[in-house]
Design a protein around this motif. Structure first.
Motif, PDB file in Angstrom:
ATOM      1  N   PRO A  53      29.215  -0.041  24.053  1.00  0.00           N
ATOM      2  CA  PRO A  53      27.997  -0.099  22.983  1.00  0.00           C
ATOM      3  C   PRO A  53      28.119  -1.357  22.049  1.00  0.00           C
ATOM      4  O   PRO A  53      27.361  -1.981  21.458  1.00  0.00           O
ATOM      5  N   TRP A  78      33.229   6.403  20.251  1.00  0.00           N
ATOM      6  CA  TRP A  78      33.746   5.137  20.742  1.00  0.00           C
ATOM      7  C   TRP A  78      35.123   4.874  20.620  1.00  0.00           C
ATOM      8  O   TRP A  78      35.397   4.120  21.242  1.00  0.00           O
ATOM      9  N   HIS A  79      35.761   5.657  19.623  1.00  0.00           N
ATOM     10  CA  HIS A  79      37.239   5.451  19.222  1.00  0.00           C
ATOM     11  C   HIS A  79      37.693   4.120  19.113  1.00  0.00           C
ATOM     12  O   HIS A  79      38.670   3.713  19.361  1.00  0.00           O
ATOM     13  N   LEU A  80      36.806   3.339  18.351  1.00  0.00           N
ATOM     14  CA  LEU A  80      37.196   1.892  18.005  1.00  0.00           C
ATOM     15  C   LEU A  80      38.086   1.610  16.818  1.00  0.00           C
ATOM     16  O   LEU A  80      38.938   0.698  16.834  1.00  0.00           O
ATOM     17  N   VAL A  81      37.717   2.466  15.694  1.00  0.00           N
ATOM     18  CA  VAL A  81      38.606   2.276  14.684  1.00  0.00           C
ATOM     19  C   VAL A  81      38.997   3.654  14.027  1.00  0.00           C
ATOM     20  O   VAL A  81      38.236   4.818  14.407  1.00  0.00           O
ATOM     21  N   PRO A  82      40.053   3.732  13.207  1.00  0.00           N
ATOM     22  CA  PRO A  82      40.169   5.241  12.751  1.00  0.00           C
ATOM     23  C   PRO A  82      39.097   5.579  11.793  1.00  0.00           C
ATOM     24  O   PRO A  82      38.419   4.932  11.069  1.00  0.00           O
ATOM     25  N   TRP A 130      42.869  10.965  24.844  1.00  0.00           N
ATOM     26  CA  TRP A 130      41.530  11.585  24.199  1.00  0.00           C
ATOM     27  C   TRP A 130      40.777  10.494  23.451  1.00  0.00           C
ATOM     28  O   TRP A 130      39.659  10.690  22.988  1.00  0.00           O
ATOM     29  N   ASN A 131      41.625   9.416  23.201  1.00  0.00           N
ATOM     30  CA  ASN A 131      41.037   8.247  22.479  1.00  0.00           C
ATOM     31  C   ASN A 131      40.787   6.762  23.217  1.00  0.00           C
ATOM     32  O   ASN A 131      41.267   5.724  22.409  1.00  0.00           O
ATOM     33  N   ARG A 132      40.356   6.953  24.301  1.00  0.00           N
ATOM     34  CA  ARG A 132      40.237   5.540  25.065  1.00  0.00           C
ATOM     35  C   ARG A 132      39.011   4.956  24.169  1.00  0.00           C
ATOM     36  O   ARG A 132      38.052   5.518  24.338  1.00  0.00           O
ATOM     37  N   PRO A 133      39.319   3.712  24.034  1.00  0.00           N
ATOM     38  CA  PRO A 133      38.428   2.933  23.284  1.00  0.00           C
ATOM     39  C   PRO A 133      36.840   2.841  24.264  1.00  0.00           C
ATOM     40  O   PRO A 133      37.348   2.359  25.358  1.00  0.00           O
ATOM     41  N   VAL A 134      35.850   2.798  23.704  1.00  0.00           N
ATOM     42  CA  VAL A 134      34.590   2.556  24.647  1.00  0.00           C
ATOM     43  C   VAL A 134      34.023   1.269  24.056  1.00  0.00           C
ATOM     44  O   VAL A 134      33.516   1.278  22.738  1.00  0.00           O
ATOM     45  N   VAL A 135      34.136   0.281  24.322  1.00  0.00           N
ATOM     46  CA  VAL A 135      33.732  -1.240  24.015  1.00  0.00           C
ATOM     47  C   VAL A 135      32.134  -1.330  24.257  1.00  0.00           C
ATOM     48  O   VAL A 135      31.631  -2.111  23.523  1.00  0.00           O
ATOM     49  N   TRP A 192      42.825   2.415  19.726  1.00  0.00           N
ATOM     50  CA  TRP A 192      42.531   1.484  18.559  1.00  0.00           C
ATOM     51  C   TRP A 192      42.176   2.661  17.089  1.00  0.00           C
ATOM     52  O   TRP A 192      42.151   1.796  16.230  1.00  0.00           O
ATOM     53  N   ASN A 193      41.806   3.674  17.385  1.00  0.00           N
ATOM     54  CA  ASN A 193      41.321   4.368  16.255  1.00  0.00           C
ATOM     55  C   ASN A 193      42.697   5.463  15.779  1.00  0.00           C
ATOM     56  O   ASN A 193      42.696   6.290  14.862  1.00  0.00           O
ATOM     57  N   ASN A 194      43.830   4.971  16.215  1.00  0.00           N
ATOM     58  CA  ASN A 194      44.930   5.629  15.873  1.00  0.00           C
ATOM     59  C   ASN A 194      45.415   4.896  14.274  1.00  0.00           C
ATOM     60  O   ASN A 194      45.705   3.744  14.010  1.00  0.00           O
ATOM     61  N   LYS A 240      42.099  -2.644  10.149  1.00  0.00           N
ATOM     62  CA  LYS A 240      41.241  -1.404  10.896  1.00  0.00           C
ATOM     63  C   LYS A 240      40.610  -0.321  10.365  1.00  0.00           C
ATOM     64  O   LYS A 240      40.001   0.323  10.846  1.00  0.00           O
TER      65      LYS A 240
END
Lengths: 325, 724
Positions: B696, A174-178, B689-694, B26-28, A190
């Motif tokens: 869920p 989901w790429h929400l947090v590192p 590659w890292n678009r947030p998926v909100v 967001w996950n950077n 984060k």
């Protein structure tokens, strides 16, 4: 109460000496000073002379407990145990076998540990008590039954599963947090949110089930029946009366761990790349750094003793009948 | 009833949440301001033990200090075989030879007549050190921070806390000072024992320094400065400002390779003095943690608990990207930057990431620029072609990820203890037993099962790329392999059984006891993850009817057993220090035995003929004569089989499409300066590659809210019933 605290502190001294002695004996039962020298000097081209020099430099070239070559008290004071352990009682942790100042490293690493442990502890407490109350409220119903089943399932799953599953879903898919890492200030948020959630979720099963038992024990007592008879709402009964009286067993388990929050969590810190104290001791054991192992075990013991004292003191706050004399 | 305004606000909030990911990830794990910066991101698994160039000897230490310290020589980045080229030196010197009386000898003098070799190294003028407080001076030219009081240090916790920095020119005396440091009693340099045999007078110099240090220290552990400039040393001397001389006993061409390692990098005396001041060590301000060099990068953040940062050294001297290499380097784009000044990357951020799974996932997300191929991700990343070669999987290809491979200058082997009465010795019986076992232990299978094909079966102690290593039929071990269909083929197990029978163990049975021959196998492989490998090893010996007894211990116990010669078969490995056959063949040199000599020859192999040839070969230049001697030596050890030759591992490196100029090098460690990256391309791909998926999260919250509704309703119903 002051007399009680002083007495407890005096009791702590022989306990800490015993812990030190045991740590020392166990460590040197497994590792000889020669082994330590080899690990520190590296795997290649380590000569016997280099080992002798390393032991001399780090004070491991003298007998462990008793020095027959010395006179008088020197027989006991000119030993590895005495030279490496006595300073601990002044909270002088000294330098690691790699040469770093241990107190400085602890002061640097305890904040990241606290940054995870404190929110996990507080949020967890809130969540576990709420869930336990909820299940206790619906006692005897399907919700209670299935709640307990879910708790047993949750507590049967390894923490590692929650960590890897959390990283996979929340960070990878989901790429929400590192996935891992750490920063200071607001940037740390984060990095902390996922380990805190994982920490809380991994504890839900065991804690909710335990607290439910405490609440159920109280919920059938006379004073609860009286409160209901007065016409109080169930929420009021639970939060005003039951919770307050169930606090003693809860406090027994909770207050004792508060000081240990400083020492961090090994799994969470390792997997989330949090530079805390959790992995400090384990790293020291694997690198055979006795100075750090000794300091961390001593610190852990001190914090545990403080935790037990705080627990005793907290009883007086929640139960007026308890007097410490 | 719901107010229309509230609906609009809710919808707006939801749409904002769902669209937020369009412009940022967001996950950077890195600050957003660095998104398009010319920064390389990498990871480290464990904190380095030391950055002192006289002590550091591990790859995780060289990862950092090789970018900072500059020895006089380095390896050419692109040329193979590995070639030394000047770094700070003007040229790679040719040694002058002297006889015992100090008379000059011609360059082709026989090694036996050479009493001393003298290397005169001239360094380039105009090279400056990185900015550092140790060099800072006031207007009057006095050092600012060389006489610090406890008050001065009160508010100093890191090197960055010193407000002033300075620099100075690199001079020959700095190299001399560092060579002297190898003998310092508190430095514990791991190569002192090697250099004792070569550098003239270093053993005596170490004794002198020890006495002087004890005099000065007076029992103190820290805050003691031993000024090495006050103690002359015949083995290393300053000739003039830019020239120094190193004098060694006999002929030892390998010294040049040692001089390409950080052990021989320059150390300014004022830096040593700066870190030796009282109170500095107590604050972890030591050379172990704060390297000071003239290299392409300098360490600006040193937090081994979290992050290490290298930044471009503003004083770095001109160094151009190489213009020549191997024929395939041009088409591969490795010469595109030829002649351009290095380094190309401004900053390198190393984050502590102990666990492999997060490291691997961060690489896939584009947050690490390069990655080793981890066992967890091997199937996802690599596939085998029909020809048995490896390439990246389709998923990786779609991401533009490239695979680079090279055979390491390392060897992993199973050794026999030649002192053991059963498996050791030099009789024909013992040889045949060892040869039979060598055939039975199928390392091709081991590489295929446990290494995912990342290695090649060894034919002898020398790794590919080392002088003396032969490819093809000429290079096979004829006691274990046949040459068939253009490649080596392991001899059949039946042949091994015949050898075993000739050795006196028909079907693996020991005639003395009438039971299967039992052999103890010492290994530091402990833990459940190694069980499958140990089971596999048992199976290899059972092919011959031999019973293998696995005695797995921790590495310390293992080393102790090896020192005492208390082993029959053991496994170990060797990573080359430099690309010379001497650095592999010395592992089998008799006087270098583990038992009694504490050398690196763990098999305690001692064949007089091999020893004699080794002594001839070790000091020779790479000539056909040397190659011929090496052939003879290899034939001897293959016949004697003191090792089961094992494997040479293959390095696999994955890198993203935005990286360039990467060529794996098994010897050089200072390779960061050659690397280049395209930050714009990286930023674009990371975002994609890292678009947030909100959704869920919204769904989970919705489910939680929905599940609360029946509870609330039930509570209300109960309360109503109670009131009635």
């Amino acid at each position: 109460m002051i007399g009680y605290i002083i007495r407890r502190l005096l009791y702590a001294i022989p306990i800490l000496i015993g812990v030190n002695l045991l740590t020392f004996a166990l460590f040197f039962f497994v590792n000889s000073p020669d082994d330590m020298a080899r690990v520190h000097l590296g795997g290649k081209r380590v000569t016997p002379e280099a080992i002798v020099k390393w032991k001399e430099d780090h004070g491991y070239n003298i007998p462990k407990f008793y020095n027959d070559a010395r006179q008088g008290t020197g027989k006991f004071t000119d030993t590895i145990f005495y030279k490496h352990s006595v300073k601990l009682f002044m909270f002088d942790f000294g330098r690691s076998d790699q040469g770093r100042d241990i107190a400085y490293d602890i002061s640097q690493r305890m904040w990241p540990s606290l940054a995870i442990a404190l929110p996990t502890f507080l949020t967890g407490l809130l969540v576990y008590i709420t869930f336990a109350m909820l299940i206790a409220f619906f006692r005897g119903t399907y919700l209670d039954y299935w709640g307990v089943v879910v708790c047993v399932v949750l507590m049967s799953v390894s923490t590692l599963f929650y960590v890897i599953g959390g990283q996979f879903l929340v960070s990878k898919l989901w790429h929400l947090v590192p996935i891992s890492g750490y920063d200071i200030g607001m940037e740390s948020f984060k990095f902390l949110i996922l380990p805190v959630i994982v920490g809380v979720v991994s504890g839900i099963g065991a804690s909710t089930r335990l607290y439910r038992t405490f609440f159920l024990e109280e919920i059938n007592k006379d004073y609860v029946r009286t409160a209901r008879a007065k016409g109080l709402s169930e929420l009021r009964v639970l939060f005003r009366h039951v919770l307050k009286n169930a606090m003693i067993p809860i406090l027994t388990g909770v207050v004792v761990v508060i000081p240990l929050l400083f020492t961090g969590s090994l799994i969470l810190e390792s997997f989330f790349g949090i530079p805390g104290l959790g992995s400090y001791t384990i790293d020291a054991i694997s690198s055979q750094d006795f100075a750090i192992v000794r300091a961390m075990v001593f610190l852990g013991s001190v914090l545990y003793i403080v935790g037990l004292m705080l627990t005793d003191l907290s009883y007086t706050l929640v139960d007026p009948r308890v007097r410490l004399e | 009833m719901i107010r229309p305004g509230a609906t609009r606000s809710t919808l707006l909030a939801i749409s904002l949440v769902f669209s937020a990911g369009a412009t940022a990830s967001w996950n950077n794990p890195y600050p957003a301001s660095e998104a398009k910066a010319n920064i390389l991101y990498s990871a480290f698994r464990e904190r380095p033990k030391t950055f002192d160039p006289a002590r550091a000897y591990s790859s995780n230490e060289y990862l950092f200090i090789a970018q900072i310290y500059e020895p006089p020589f380095q390896y050419h980045y692109l040329k193979r075989p590995y070639t030394l080229v000047p770094l700070t030196a003007v040229s790679v010197p040719t040694p002058g030879y002297l006889d015992r009386q100090g008379r000059r000898l011609p360059p082709n003098a026989p090694a036996g007549s050479i009493a001393y070799s003298v290397y005169e190294i001239r360094i380039r003028p105009g090279i400056y050190y990185q900015p550092h407080p140790a060099f800072a001076r006031d207007a009057g030219g006095r050092y600012l921070y060389q006489t610090l009081s406890p008050q001065d240090l009160a508010k100093i916790y890191t090197i960055g806390d010193f407000p002033q920095t300075g620099t100075r020119e690199l001079v020959a005396a700095d190299y001399v000072y560092q060579i002297k440091r190898l003998a310092h009693p508190k430095v514990h340099s791991p190569i002192l024992s090697v250099m004792n045999d070569y550098i003239v007078g270093i053993r005596e110099y170490a004794d002198t320094l020890k006495k002087e240090y004890e005099k000065i220290a007076g029992g103190r552990d820290t805050g003691v400065y031993l000024d090495l400039t006050q103690f002359p040393f015949a083995g290393a001397e300053e000739v003039d400002r830019y020239t120094y001389r190193v004098k060694i006993r006999g002929k030892y061409p390998q010294l040049l390779y040692w001089m390409a390692m950080p052990f021989f990098a320059p150390m300014p005396p004022e830096v040593d003095r700066f870190f030796s001041q009282p109170g500095m060590a107590e604050k972890n301000l030591t050379l172990d943690w704060y390297p000071v060099g003239s290299g392409a990068y300098m360490l600006t953040v040193n937090n081994p608990n979290r992050q290490m940062v290298l930044e471009r050294n503003p004083h770095y001297h001109e160094e151009l990207y190489p213009a020549e290499g191997e024929p395939e380097d041009g088409p591969a784009g490795l010469l595109a930057d030829a002649g351009k000044p290095m380094p190309f990357i401004d900053k390198v951020v190393f984050s502590l990431d102990k666990e492999s799974i997060p490291r691997w996932n961060k690489f896939l997300q584009g947050y690490y620029d390069r990655s080793a191929v981890l066992p967890e991700g091997f199937d996802q990343a690599i596939r085998f072609t029909g020809e048995g070669d490896t390439e990246v999987s389709d998923t990786m290809k779609q991401k533009g990820i490239r695979l680079l491979t090279s055979v390491a200058a390392s060897t992993y082997y199973l050794g026999f203890n030649m002192l053991d009465p059963v498996v050791g010795g030099y009789t024909e019986r013992a040889r045949k037993l060892r040869q039979a076992i060598s055939i039975a232990v199928d390392f091709e299978e081991q590489i295929s099962i446990f290494e995912n094909g990342r290695g090649i079966a060894a034919q002898g102690p020398l790794a590919p790329g080392i002088f003396g290593y032969r490819e093809g039929q000429a290079g096979i071990n004829p006691y274990v392999y046949d040459w068939a269909d253009g490649k080596p083929r392991r001899k059949p197990i039946e042949y091994a059984r015949q050898l075993l029978a000739q050795a006196g163990y028909p079907n693996g049975v020991d005639p003395a006891s009438g039971k299967p021959l039992s052999i103890n196998y010492e290994t530091p492989a402990i833990g459940p993850e190694r069980k499958a490998q140990l089971d596999w090893m048992l199976k290899q010996f059972s092919k011959l009817g031999i019973q293998l007894v696995v005695r797995a211990t921790d590495y310390n116990r293992f080393q102790e057993k090896m020192r005492k010669g208390d082993a029959q078969i053991y496994d170990w490995g060797w990573n080359a220090d430099y690309p010379d056959p001497e650095n592999f063949l010395f592992l089998l040199y008799g006087p270098n035995k583990k038992v009694g000599h504490d050398g690196e020859n763990a098999s305690n192999y001692d064949n007089p003929e091999f020893n004699r040839l080794f002594e001839r070969m070790k000091n020779m230049e790479n000539t056909p004569e040397r190659a011929r001697i090496i052939d003879q030596m290899l034939d001897i050890v293959r016949r004697d089989s003191p090792w089961i030759w094992g494997m040479h591992p293959k390095n696999f490196l994955l890198e993203h499409a935005w990286m360039s100029n990467t060529k794996l090098h098994n010897m050089a460690n200072n390779t960061l300066k050659y690397s280049r990256l395209d930050p714009e391309k990286r930023a674009e791909l990371r975002l994609a590659w890292n678009r947030p998926v909100v959704w869920p999260v919204v769904a989970v919250l919705g489910v939680l809210a929905a599940s609360a509704v029946p509870a609330v309703l039930a509570y209300r119903r109960r309360e109503r019933e109670k009131r009635r």
